[in-house]
Design an enzyme around this catalytic site. Structure first.
Site, PDB file in Angstrom:
ATOM      1  N   ILE A  84       0.746  -1.239   0.076  1.00 19.87           N
ATOM      2  CA  ILE A  84       0.179   0.017   0.140  1.00 19.87           C
ATOM      3  C   ILE A  84       0.717   1.339  -0.002  1.00 19.87           C
ATOM      4  CG2 ILE A  84      -0.350   0.072   2.530  1.00 19.87           C
ATOM      5  CD1 ILE A  84      -3.024   1.057   2.141  1.00 19.87           C
ATOM      6  N   CYS A  85       0.243   2.423  -0.404  1.00 25.13           N
ATOM      7  CA  CYS A  85       1.073   3.686  -0.515  1.00 25.13           C
ATOM      8  C   CYS A  85       2.074   3.658  -1.465  1.00 25.13           C
ATOM      9  CB  CYS A  85       1.223   4.063   1.070  1.00 25.13           C
ATOM     10  SG  CYS A  85       1.425   5.900   1.167  1.00 25.13           S
ATOM     11  N   ALA A  86       3.352   4.035  -0.954  1.00 23.82           N
ATOM     12  CA  ALA A  86       4.491   3.908  -1.731  1.00 23.82           C
ATOM     13  C   ALA A  86       5.234   2.566  -1.807  1.00 23.82           C
ATOM     14  CB  ALA A  86       5.524   4.731  -1.185  1.00 23.82           C
TER      15      ALA A  86
END
Length: 163
Positions: A84-86
Site C-alpha cells: 500500500i501507498c509507496a
C-alpha cells in the site's frame, strides 16, 4: 487498519519491525511489532506478505534484504504479496509487477516498472494486491480478506465494523 481487519477475519498475522520492535511511522505514530526483523525466518508457515507504506519506511523496507527475500519467497510460491501507498514501488523495483495491474500513492507510478498502472484505490491482479494510500487502508484490508478467505467474510467483517 488492514491488520485489524485481517485479525477480525481470523487470519493469522505476525507483524515484523524493520529497525526494531517499535516502529515510528511517517506521522509519528508508534507501532509495536510482534517481532523484529532479526527474529524473522522465512519458512513454510508464511502464507503471504503485506508491505506498509509511508516514508522513510518504504526506503527502509527496500534496503532490508530479508524483506526482499520474503517477497521473492512469496512470489515464487504463488502466495499473496500486498503493498500500500509507496510500498508498491518495492514490488516494481523487484520486477514483481511486470505486466501486472497495480496502483500506488500518486507520484510513485514511475517506480512500478512495467506495470499496468491503475488509478483505482485498490487493485487485485492474481495474488498481487496494491492500494493507493492510508485513505484506502480499509478497502485494502477488505480486499485481502476477500481474496484470502472470501467476499462473504470480507462483507461480514465490514458489517461488524459498521462500514
Amino acid at each position: 487498519a488492514p491488520v485489524d481487519i485481517l485479525r477480525r477475519a481470523d487470519i493469522d498475522v505476525t507483524t515484523v519491525g524493520v529497525g526494531g520492535d517499535v516502529i515510528r511511522g511517517s506521522h509519528n505514530i508508534h507501532v509495536t511489532a510482534d517481532m523484529n526483523i532479526d527474529e524473522f525466518e522465512i519458512n513454510e508457515d508464511i502464507s503471504g506478505v503485506i508491505l506498509p507504506g509511508g516514508m522513510p519506511g518504504v526506503k527502509n523496507l527496500y534496503a532490508e534484504d530479508r524483506v526482499k527475500d520474503a517477497v521473492s519467497y512469496c512470489v515464487s510460491r504463488g502466495l499473496y504479496v500486498c503493498a500500500i501507498c509507496a510500498a508498491p514501488s518495492i514490488l516494481g523495483k523487484m520486477g514483481v509487477l511486470m505486466g501486472k495491474k497495480a496502483t500506488c500513492f500518486p507520484g510513485f507510478e514511475d517506480e512500478l516498472l512495467d506495470a499496468k498502472v491503475s488509478a483505482d484505490k485498490v487493485v487485485v491482479d492474481g495474488k498481487i494486491i496494491t492500494a493507493k494510500g492510508a485513505g484506502c487502508a480499509l478497502d485494502f484490508g477488505f480486499a485481502i480478506v476477500s481474496q484470502v478467505e472470501s467476499p462473504l467474510e470480507a462483507e461480514r467483517v465490514a458489517k461488524a465494523m459498521q462500514c
